[in-house]
Motif scaffolding. Structure first.
Motif, short mmCIF file in Angstrom:
data_model
loop_
_atom_site.label_atom_id
_atom_site.label_comp_id
_atom_site.label_asym_id
_atom_site.label_seq_id
_atom_site.Cartn_x
_atom_site.Cartn_y
_atom_site.Cartn_z
N ALA A 129 41.27 30.48 46.00
CA ALA A 129 41.27 31.91 45.66
C ALA A 129 39.96 32.55 46.11
O ALA A 129 39.94 33.61 46.71
CB ALA A 129 41.46 32.10 44.16
N ALA A 130 38.87 31.86 45.82
CA ALA A 130 37.59 32.42 46.24
C ALA A 130 37.51 32.40 47.75
O ALA A 130 37.01 33.33 48.37
CB ALA A 130 36.46 31.60 45.65
N ALA A 131 38.00 31.35 48.32
CA ALA A 131 37.84 31.20 49.76
C ALA A 131 38.56 32.30 50.51
O ALA A 131 38.09 32.79 51.52
CB ALA A 131 38.36 29.84 50.18
N THR A 132 39.70 32.69 50.03
CA THR A 132 40.43 33.72 50.75
C THR A 132 40.14 35.10 50.18
O THR A 132 40.58 36.08 50.74
CB THR A 132 41.95 33.47 50.65
N GLY A 133 39.41 35.13 49.09
CA GLY A 133 39.07 36.42 48.52
C GLY A 133 40.26 37.12 47.92
O GLY A 133 40.28 38.32 47.78
N GLU A 134 41.22 36.36 47.51
CA GLU A 134 42.40 37.00 46.94
C GLU A 134 42.04 37.57 45.57
O GLU A 134 41.20 37.02 44.85
CB GLU A 134 43.55 36.00 46.89
N LEU A 135 42.65 38.67 45.24
CA LEU A 135 42.42 39.28 43.94
C LEU A 135 43.01 38.37 42.88
O LEU A 135 44.16 37.98 42.98
CB LEU A 135 43.10 40.64 43.90
N LEU A 136 42.20 38.02 41.88
CA LEU A 136 42.76 37.29 40.76
C LEU A 136 43.38 38.31 39.81
O LEU A 136 42.72 39.29 39.46
CB LEU A 136 41.66 36.50 40.05
N THR A 137 44.60 38.07 39.43
CA THR A 137 45.22 39.02 38.51
C THR A 137 45.25 38.42 37.12
O THR A 137 45.28 37.20 36.95
CB THR A 137 46.65 39.37 38.96
N SER A 138 45.22 39.27 36.14
CA SER A 138 45.22 38.82 34.76
C SER A 138 46.59 38.29 34.39
O SER A 138 47.62 38.80 34.85
CB SER A 138 44.81 39.97 33.83
#
Ligand code: C2O
Ligand code: CU
Length: 498
Positions: free
Chosen positions: A12-21
């Motif tokens: 997730a960090a690597a691709t910079g994807e938005l973490l959703t709640s």
């Protein structure tokens, strides 16, 4: 020395994807804006004001009805605010009661190297850690166990600083869990100005987070890492983003204000998110914001802006005149760079009239000019993703961070020009010095580059020159990207004033 911690971030960090709640988001503008408590000193003596902060695990109710574990200075997020006088030494004893080593950096402080929070100068937890990790500690670092006294001479002008964790390879997760607070420096020059003060001066720490079903703040965990995602292929890792915008630790809060001027001390304490702040509705006349200061204190003269682009670690000191709106108006601080739940930040509700006793004078301060002809040395640094990505996914001058490599040795007192080039957005921060932006993209500095800065946002493909006098203290300091994930993935380097 490189083994202080593995550089491990998940996909997730690597691709910079938005973490959703994973929990329903609460309706915005319900929670009153909290103001972090000002920490009282333990003592004041002839030499210093002394404070003590305990870093500990705590639980906070950030989203209404949800219990969120945090790491907090004094167990709060944000940590308590420290108020100091310019030139008066502030000593902060930090006790580490967290399960991990910590490092405290006063961002924007002109601090001797011993107290600057060098990334491997760990404060180990009181027990248990040293024996288990002996071989992994930087042999050159000044490591303490349980506590450390950080001494800040604060020989610098009034400014809005902040303190946060800075442990090598782990700054992102530590700050994300809550280790950040304001530290304001005040001086006579600022006191003499008729600016809004007291309840009409609002510190606003903006940060985005996502929440898991169990209430914790979602961060790519150290277990879902390179061992299960062999090689992070995406070199342009954008960092960790959330879908909830917090101000002073509260989701999209609401502040009741009188129809008068307010001074907003804006700080972007997000790990990776940039904002473009504006007022909705805009005032009927004049610019929305009157900027009076930047990262390192007052501008020479105020500057009007309709919007404020703010990258991680940058600060703006602005005055907003709510007297331009009728009582009863609701004004939203929006984020023009966001979408959906990240498109708004905070709401002001003008609930009453008020006696106006402030204004913004045409002259605020004097900033020593520093032009190109004063610089004896020009250095250039590139900020780029590694061609192959991986755990050292972000590089300065083609190299990942190493505590044992010094990339620049400015002579104490010398003026230098540092030229930065970037592949994608990177907010670049230099410890110790106050710089001026000299050029951006080969042209004059932009409208938001004014005043003295310590962090400058680079845009893709754009070169930025900054000019600074490297004075104050001799020693080893860091400079780095303040996207916390970029920093943890190698985008940091050292300079040494000699
Ligand atoms: Cu705000 Cu080196 O950090
Ligand atoms: Cu970066």
């Amino acid at each position: 020395a490189g083994a202080v911690g593995p550089r491990l971030l998940g996909r997730a960090a690597a691709t910079g994807e938005l973490l959703t709640s994973e929990v329903p988001l609460p309706p915005p503008f319900q929670v009153p804006l909290p103001i972090p408590a000002v920490l009282p000193p333990l003592s004041r003596d002839a030499d210093a004001d002394r404070y003590e902060i305990v870093q500990r695990v705590a639980t906070a109710e950030i989203l209404p009805g949800l219990r969120t574990p945090i790491w907090g200075y004094q167990g709060t997020f944000p940590g308590p605010t420290i108020e100091s006088r310019s030139g008066r030494t502030t000593v902060v004893r930090h006790r580490n009661e967290l399960p991990v080593p910590t490092v405290v950096h006063l961002h924007g402080g002109r601090t001797p190297p011993d107290s600057d929070g060098y990334a491997t100068d760990l404060v180990l937890p009181a027990s248990g850690w040293r024996a288990a990790h002996q071989g992994m500690l930087d042999p050159d670092a000044k490591i303490t166990q349980g506590l450390r006294d950080y001494a800040y001479p604060l020989r610098q002008r009034a400014s809005g600083l902040w303190y946060h964790d800075h442990r090598m390879d782990f700054t992102g997760p530590a700050v994300h869990r809550g280790l950040a607070g304001f530290h304001f420096v005040r001086d006579a020059e600022e006191d003499a100005l008729p600016l809004p003060r007291g309840e009409r001066e609002l510190p606003l720490m903006i940060a985005d987070r996502a929440f898991a079903a169990d209430g914790s703040m979602r961060y790519p965990s150290l277990d879902s890492t390179l061992s299960t995602v062999p090689g992070v292929e995406e070199p342009y890792a954008a960092g960790v983003f959330g879908d909830v915008i917090l101000v002073n630790g509260a989701p999209w809060p609401v502040a009741e204000v009188s129809a008068t001027r307010y001074r907003l001390r804006l700080l972007n304490a997000s790990n990776a998110r940039r904002y473009d702040l504006a007022l909705d509705p805009p005032p009927p006349d004049g610019p929305a914001f009157t900027q009076i200061g930047s990262d390192q204190g007052l501008l020479d003269a105020p500057r009007g802006h309709d919007h404020l682009p703010i990258a991680p670690a940058e600060r703006y000191d602005v005055v907003v005149d709510f007297g331009r709106y009728p009582v009863g108006t609701e004004i939203t601080l929006v984020n023009r760079a966001g979408t959906g739940s990240t498109a708004y930040v905070l709401r002001f509700r003008v609930t009453r009239r008020g006696t106006e006793d402030s204004h913004v004078p045409d002259r605020l301060s004097t900033i020593e000019p520093l032009d190109r002809t004063r610089a004896g040395v020009i250095r250039e640094f590139s900020f780029r993703g590694a061609p192959s990505g991986g755990r050292h996914g972000w590089l300065i001058g083609g190299q990942p961070y190493s505590p044992s490599r010094i990339d620049a040795r400015p002579r104490l007192g010398d003026v230098e020009i540092w030229r930065f080039v970037a592949d994608v957005h990177h907010p670049i921060h230099l410890h110790l010095v106050q710089f001026r932006v000299l050029s951006r993209g080969g042209r004059e500095p932009g409208p938001f580059d004014g005043g003295l800065k310590d962090t400058v946002d680079l845009r893709p493909g754009e070169a930025v020159e900054v000019i600074a006098r490297f004075d104050g203290y001799r020693g080893r300091y860091m400079f780095h990207c303040h996207n916390a994930e970029h920093e943890d993935m190698g985008m940091m380097a050292n300079f040494e004033t000699v």
